[in-house]
Enzyme design. Structure first.
Site, mmCIF file in Angstrom:
data_model
loop_
_atom_site.group_PDB
_atom_site.id
_atom_site.type_symbol
_atom_site.label_atom_id
_atom_site.label_comp_id
_atom_site.label_asym_id
_atom_site.label_seq_id
_atom_site.Cartn_x
_atom_site.Cartn_y
_atom_site.Cartn_z
ATOM 1 N N GLU A 64 0.222 3.725 -11.284
ATOM 2 C CA GLU A 64 0.801 5.608 -10.791
ATOM 3 C C GLU A 64 0.832 6.605 -11.729
ATOM 4 O OE1 GLU A 64 5.226 7.213 -10.059
ATOM 5 O OE2 GLU A 64 5.462 5.364 -9.842
ATOM 6 N N GLY A 84 6.006 10.548 -7.973
ATOM 7 C CA GLY A 84 5.858 9.412 -6.986
ATOM 8 C C GLY A 84 6.824 9.473 -5.586
ATOM 9 N N HIS A 91 -0.776 -8.345 -6.748
ATOM 10 C CA HIS A 91 -0.968 -8.808 -7.938
ATOM 11 C C HIS A 91 -1.721 -10.170 -6.713
ATOM 12 C CE1 HIS A 91 1.737 -6.392 -10.520
ATOM 13 N NE2 HIS A 91 3.065 -7.219 -9.301
ATOM 14 N N ARG A 93 -4.428 -11.359 -9.462
ATOM 15 C CA ARG A 93 -4.832 -12.379 -10.494
ATOM 16 C C ARG A 93 -4.489 -12.437 -11.809
ATOM 17 N NH1 ARG A 93 -9.902 -11.864 -9.252
ATOM 18 N NH2 ARG A 93 -10.578 -13.625 -9.402
ATOM 19 N N HIS A 108 -5.884 10.241 0.891
ATOM 20 C CA HIS A 108 -4.996 11.560 2.217
ATOM 21 C C HIS A 108 -4.652 12.583 0.622
ATOM 22 C CE1 HIS A 108 -2.731 13.868 4.442
ATOM 23 N NE2 HIS A 108 -1.664 13.326 4.056
ATOM 24 N N LEU A 109 -4.866 14.092 0.881
ATOM 25 C CA LEU A 109 -4.377 14.600 0.327
ATOM 26 C C LEU A 109 -3.829 15.345 0.719
ATOM 27 C CD1 LEU A 109 -7.901 14.934 -1.678
ATOM 28 C CD2 LEU A 109 -5.441 14.213 -3.009
#
Length: 141
Positions: A64, A84, A91, A93, A108-109
Site C-alpha cells: 500500500e 486506498g 502470500h 513465500r 488502470h489510471l
C-alpha cells in the site's frame, strides 16, 4: 509511457514519507522509472510476527505504501489526492531476514479510480507476494 503528473524522484518520495508508518518500518524508495516505483523494506524485529517470519500485514503495508505513493504522483496534487480503497495480498513465500523489494505498476489510471499491481520479491528475485491495490481519486475541497 511516462505516467507521472509532476517531476519526482525516489528521494522526494522518501522525504514525503518521513515520520510516517513506512518511515518507522524502514521502507525506502529506491527507484522510479517511467511507469513504475520501487521500494524496499527490511525483514527485522519491526516487520516479523512471533513465529520469526515476516508478518503478512507488513507485506500489505509495503504494497500500500509503494502503490499509494505512486498513485499520488499520477495526479495533480493541487486538485486531487489518492487514498486506498481496497487491497488484496496473496502470500507466496515466507521471509526470515534480509530485504523485500516491491515494484508498483499501474493496471488502470482513471479519473476516479486507479488499480495497481505490486509484486514483492526477495533479494534474489523470488516472488514473496502479489498484491492488487485499488485507489480512490479524491478532489480537494
Amino acid at each position: 509511457m511516462k505516467i507521472w503528473h509532476q517531476t519526482t524522484t525516489a528521494e522526494m518520495a522518501n522525504e514525503r514519507a518521513k515520520g510516517s508508518m513506512s518511515d518507522y518500518l524502514g521502507i525506502e524508495f529506491t527507484e522510479m522509472g517511467e511507469d513504475f516505483l520501487v521500494a524496499r523494506m527490511p525483514v527485522d524485529h519491526r516487520t516479523k510476527q512471533p513465529m520469526g517470519i515476516m508478518h503478512g500485514g507488513a507485506s500489505c503495508v509495503l504494497a500500500e505504501t509503494v502503490g499509494s505513493t505512486a498513485a499520488n504522483y499520477c495526479v495533480d496534487q493541487k486538485e486531487s489526492y489518492c487514498v486506498g480503497l481496497d487491497i488484496n495480498t496473496n502470500h507466496i513465500r515466507s521471509m526470515r531476514e534480509g530485504f523485500v523489494i516491491a515494484i508498483a505498476r499501474p493496471f488502470h489510471l482513471g479519473r476516479t479510480t486507479q488499480v495497481w499491481g505490486i509484486d514483492i520479491k526477495d533479494e534474489t528475485g523470488k516472488l514473496v507476494s502479489v498484491n492488487r491495490l485499488t485507489m480512490a481519486v479524491m478532489k480537494r475541497a
